[in-house]
Motif scaffolding. Structure first.
Motif, short mmCIF file in Angstrom:
data_model
loop_
_atom_site.label_atom_id
_atom_site.label_comp_id
_atom_site.label_asym_id
_atom_site.label_seq_id
_atom_site.Cartn_x
_atom_site.Cartn_y
_atom_site.Cartn_z
N LYS A 97 21.58 -9.61 6.50
CA LYS A 97 21.78 -8.28 5.91
C LYS A 97 22.44 -8.39 4.53
CE LYS A 97 20.75 -4.91 7.24
NZ LYS A 97 19.47 -4.23 6.94
N GLU A 98 23.35 -9.35 4.36
CA GLU A 98 23.96 -9.57 3.04
C GLU A 98 22.90 -9.97 2.00
OE1 GLU A 98 27.23 -12.33 3.07
OE2 GLU A 98 28.16 -11.30 4.77
N LEU A 99 21.84 -10.63 2.46
CA LEU A 99 20.75 -11.01 1.57
C LEU A 99 19.70 -9.90 1.47
CD1 LEU A 99 20.14 -14.75 2.55
CD2 LEU A 99 21.52 -13.84 0.69
N ARG A 100 20.03 -8.73 2.00
CA ARG A 100 19.18 -7.53 1.93
C ARG A 100 17.90 -7.64 2.74
NH1 ARG A 100 20.98 -8.97 -2.76
NH2 ARG A 100 19.01 -9.47 -3.71
N PHE A 101 17.93 -8.41 3.83
CA PHE A 101 16.82 -8.46 4.75
C PHE A 101 16.93 -7.28 5.71
CE2 PHE A 101 16.31 -12.67 3.25
CZ PHE A 101 15.06 -13.13 3.65
N GLY A 102 15.81 -6.78 6.17
CA GLY A 102 15.78 -5.75 7.19
C GLY A 102 15.55 -6.40 8.55
N ALA A 103 16.06 -5.76 9.59
CA ALA A 103 15.84 -6.25 10.94
C ALA A 103 14.49 -5.73 11.42
CB ALA A 103 16.95 -5.80 11.86
N LYS A 104 13.53 -6.61 11.48
CA LYS A 104 12.19 -6.23 11.93
C LYS A 104 12.16 -6.15 13.45
CE LYS A 104 7.41 -7.62 11.60
NZ LYS A 104 6.43 -8.03 10.64
#
Length: 138
Positions: free
Chosen positions: A102-109
């Motif tokens: 999340k810190e790397l701006r990924f979304g939880a798919k």
């Protein structure tokens, strides 16, 4: 001379390294036998907990008419946390890894899912995001 697309060919290694560096020491303080890996198989005896980060094949995004540059990639990572102690241990480790994504701006798919089989707890989640050629991950 390096290709202008070289960033795309090493993106999986880059993300794995960043996630490991952000989470390893904190998790290892609580679980001394921690194994972080991007390998699907090992000849070594099992270590618990294990954090296995598998990068799924990225797909090109934002293609221009000339098609010479890779402008962006849709990157997806699957994370499997396995432990032989408890579901709460697997969830705790997964939470640390998920926060780093999340810190790397990924979304939880795929939000973390917990399963139990053969005395092994497994928490599985998937994270994705589009990464542009000039994006900074940190």
């Amino acid at each position: 001379m390096a290709s202008e697309n070289s960033w795309a060919y090493g993106i999986e290694t880059t993300i794995y390294s960043i996630i490991k560096s952000k989470t390893y020491s904190e998790i290892q303080k609580k679980y001394h036998n921690l194994l972080f890996t991007d390998k699907g198989q090992s000849d070594s005896p099992p270590a618990f907990p294990t954090v296995y980060i598998r990068m799924l094949a990225p797909t090109e995004q934002g293609r221009t008419i000339d098609g010479q540059s890779i402008n962006g990639l849709l990157v997806t990572a699957q994370v499997d946390v396995t432990t032989n102690t408890s579901g709460s241990d697997a969830r705790w480790v997964m939470a640390k890894v998920a926060e780093a994504f999340k810190e790397l701006r990924f979304g939880a798919k795929l939000m973390p899912e917990l399963t139990y089989s053969d005395k092994i707890y497994r928490s599985t989640a998937r994270f994705n995001r589009v990464i542009g050629a000039n994006d900074r991950l940190l």
